[in-house]
Design a protein around this motif. Structure first.
Motif, PDB file in Angstrom:
ATOM      1  N   ARG A 263       2.470   4.728  -1.500  1.00  0.00           N
ATOM      2  CA  ARG A 263       2.481   5.292  -2.215  1.00  0.00           C
ATOM      3  C   ARG A 263       3.607   5.943  -2.382  1.00  0.00           C
ATOM      4  O   ARG A 263       3.352   6.827  -3.411  1.00  0.00           O
ATOM      5  CB  ARG A 263       0.856   5.990  -2.177  1.00  0.00           C
ATOM      6  CG  ARG A 263      -0.098   4.819  -1.790  1.00  0.00           C
ATOM      7  CD  ARG A 263      -1.448   5.744  -2.147  1.00  0.00           C
ATOM      8  NE  ARG A 263      -2.214   5.017  -2.771  1.00  0.00           N
ATOM      9  CZ  ARG A 263      -3.983   4.876  -3.284  1.00  0.00           C
ATOM     10  NH1 ARG A 263      -3.892   6.102  -2.880  1.00  0.00           N
ATOM     11  NH2 ARG A 263      -4.569   4.282  -2.449  1.00  0.00           N
TER      12      ARG A 263
ATOM     13  N   SER B 275       1.925   0.133  -5.529  1.00  0.00           N
ATOM     14  CA  SER B 275       0.574   0.860  -4.691  1.00  0.00           C
ATOM     15  C   SER B 275       1.598   2.448  -5.462  1.00  0.00           C
ATOM     16  O   SER B 275       1.148   3.530  -5.527  1.00  0.00           O
ATOM     17  CB  SER B 275      -0.010   1.140  -4.181  1.00  0.00           C
ATOM     18  OG  SER B 275      -0.581  -0.076  -4.065  1.00  0.00           O
TER      19      SER B 275
ATOM     20  N   GLN C 250       3.180   5.447  -6.118  1.00  0.00           N
ATOM     21  CA  GLN C 250       3.096   6.465  -7.164  1.00  0.00           C
ATOM     22  C   GLN C 250       4.106   7.354  -7.785  1.00  0.00           C
ATOM     23  O   GLN C 250       4.440   7.554  -8.249  1.00  0.00           O
ATOM     24  CB  GLN C 250       1.594   7.679  -6.894  1.00  0.00           C
ATOM     25  CG  GLN C 250       0.457   6.370  -7.141  1.00  0.00           C
ATOM     26  CD  GLN C 250      -0.718   6.551  -6.913  1.00  0.00           C
ATOM     27  OE1 GLN C 250      -0.534   7.821  -6.395  1.00  0.00           O
ATOM     28  NE2 GLN C 250      -1.655   5.817  -6.391  1.00  0.00           N
TER      29      GLN C 250
ATOM     30  N   ASN D 209       0.319  -1.345   0.174  1.00  0.00           N
ATOM     31  CA  ASN D 209       0.139  -0.098   0.173  1.00  0.00           C
ATOM     32  C   ASN D 209       1.189   0.509  -0.436  1.00  0.00           C
ATOM     33  O   ASN D 209      -0.191   1.981   0.021  1.00  0.00           O
ATOM     34  CB  ASN D 209      -0.645  -0.080   1.099  1.00  0.00           C
ATOM     35  CG  ASN D 209      -2.036  -1.346   1.087  1.00  0.00           C
ATOM     36  OD1 ASN D 209      -2.121  -1.567   0.148  1.00  0.00           O
ATOM     37  ND2 ASN D 209      -2.038  -1.915   2.098  1.00  0.00           N
TER      38      ASN D 209
END
Length: 418
Positions: free
Chosen positions: A5, A27, A29, A3
């Motif tokens: 990011r 995940s 980014q 999870n």
């Protein structure tokens, strides 16, 4: 850490990133790699980040961006390359397969805009190449960046922006070239100045002449971001404001200052005339006048040209050819004029090109006739059998012929045939 990011991996002594260092970060980014000791792009490690949208690479000691440096990063929209003092080159396919909307390559050592590397970025909206020693923006080289809206090149060594530099960029809205060495910016650099909203030209040694008058006239509609450009006037020891330049220079940039010239395809035997307003007139147009005529207009604001095609058909049989050599039309040179010029046609009925072609065709015809004659003579001689190259002739001298008789002397000689 499926999870996760955002990761900030800066301010450390990284010298190597393993190929599988980011495996499992599905995940992630945004990744920041700042101020490390990396000497090459960890391409394989980055390619594991399939969801990465932002990549910030600051203060690295890398001198070249290799081909396919960011492969498989299909979701990457923002790439920032900042403060790479050794970066001089981007290979032509270094940004291949990326769908970037924002690209920043700033505070590096690029001496020219990497056009070959940028041409694939058809989704690019924002481009920043500030603080690179770039000296020019060439014409017709950014046309494939069809969505580009903003271009920043601040604090470089920019000397010129060529006409057509932003041609085909129909969405182009902002240009920031402040703190450079520009002396002018022509309107012809843009696809349409009506789309331009923000222009930063401040802190440039601008020469205020007709080439910049378009900026002055649009100053109420253009946003200068609070920093209006000024005219450089070193001989007076101060800088002038644009509004002063407009009042003093509007009249000087009128159409009377233009220079109009015409390029004509063929000679017109004195039947061509350029009027004082630049209009070209061909009197009693003939078939040989058919072709393309190019008009070139130039003044201090720049130059432009347009072409016109003339098609002249054959005249009717009962048409009487007029007198072409009217005293008012035969001109060997144009009268002195400050606003027009033209290429005056030759008084001879044929130009040099026509004479050369006619002479060449005549010579080739004569040469081919001679060759054909020799070939026929050769074939004829071969059909007569073997030819003797010598001949023996017997003769009786004239003194012997008077006396007659069997005892007369005879002679013989041999001739060689060539």
């Amino acid at each position: 850490m499926v999870n996760l990011r955002e990761m900030n991996a800066g301010e450390n002594d990284l010298v190597f990133i393993s190929q599988r260092a980011f495996v499992g970060l599905q995940s992630l980014q945004e990744l920041n790699v700042d101020h490390s000791n990396l000497t090459s792009i960890p391409t394989e490690a980055f390619s594991q980040l399939q969801s990465l949208t932002k990549l910030h690479l600051r203060r690295l000691n890398i001198n070249v961006l290799p081909n396919n440096a960011f492969r498989r990063l299909y979701q990457l929209h923002t790439l920032q390359i900042l403060q790479w003092p050794s970066l001089e080159t981007l290979n032509s396919n270094s940004l291949m397969s990326l769908n970037l909307t924002t690209l920043v390559i700033s505070n590096c050592n690029l001496s020219a805009i990497p056009y070959a590397s940028l041409r694939h970025l058809t989704h690019l909206i924002y481009l920043d190449l500030s603080y690179n020693p770039i000296t020019s923006i060439e014409g017709n080289m950014l046309g494939e960046l069809v969505r580009l809206r903003e271009f920043h090149l601040v604090g470089g060594k920019l000397l010129r922006i060529e006409p057509g530099a932003f041609r085909c960029l129909v969405h182009f809205q902002l240009l920031n070239v402040s703190s450079n060495r520009l002396t002018t910016l022509e309107e012809s650099a843009f696809h349409a100045v009506g789309n331009l909203q923000t222009l930063r030209l401040d802190r440039n040694p601008l020469t205020c002449d007709c080439r910049l008058l378009w900026v002055v006239r649009r100053r109420l509609r253009l946003n200068f971001d609070g920093r209006q450009p000024t005219c450089s006037a070193p001989e007076r020891g101060h800088k002038r404001e644009f509004r002063t330049f407009q009042r003093q220079s509007s009249q000087k940039c009128s159409s009377a200052d233009r220079l109009v010239s015409w390029n004509t395809p063929f000679s017109s035997m004195g039947r061509i005339r350029v009027h004082a307003n630049g209009t070209l007139e061909v009197r009693y147009a003939q078939v040989q006048d058919t072709g393309t005529y190019r008009c070139i207009a130039a003044n201090a604001a720049g130059n432009d040209s347009i072409s016109a095609s003339l098609l002249v058909r054959n005249s009717p049989r009962n048409y009487t050819t007029p007198n072409f050599f009217d005293d008012s039309w035969v001109e060997t040179s144009l009268p002195p004029s400050t606003n027009s010029s033209a290429q005056v046609s030759s008084p001879y009925p044929f130009d040099a090109k026509t004479l050369v072609i006619a002479t060449t065709m005549g010579f080739l015809s004569f040469l081919s006739s001679v060759v054909i004659c020799f070939v026929f003579m050769f074939l004829w001689s071969q059909s007569k059998g073997q030819i003797k190259h010598t001949a023996t002739i017997d003769f009786v001298p004239r003194s012997s012929m008077g006396g007659g008789g069997d005892g007369a002397d005879t002679g013989r000689f041999t001739m060689k045939l060539i």
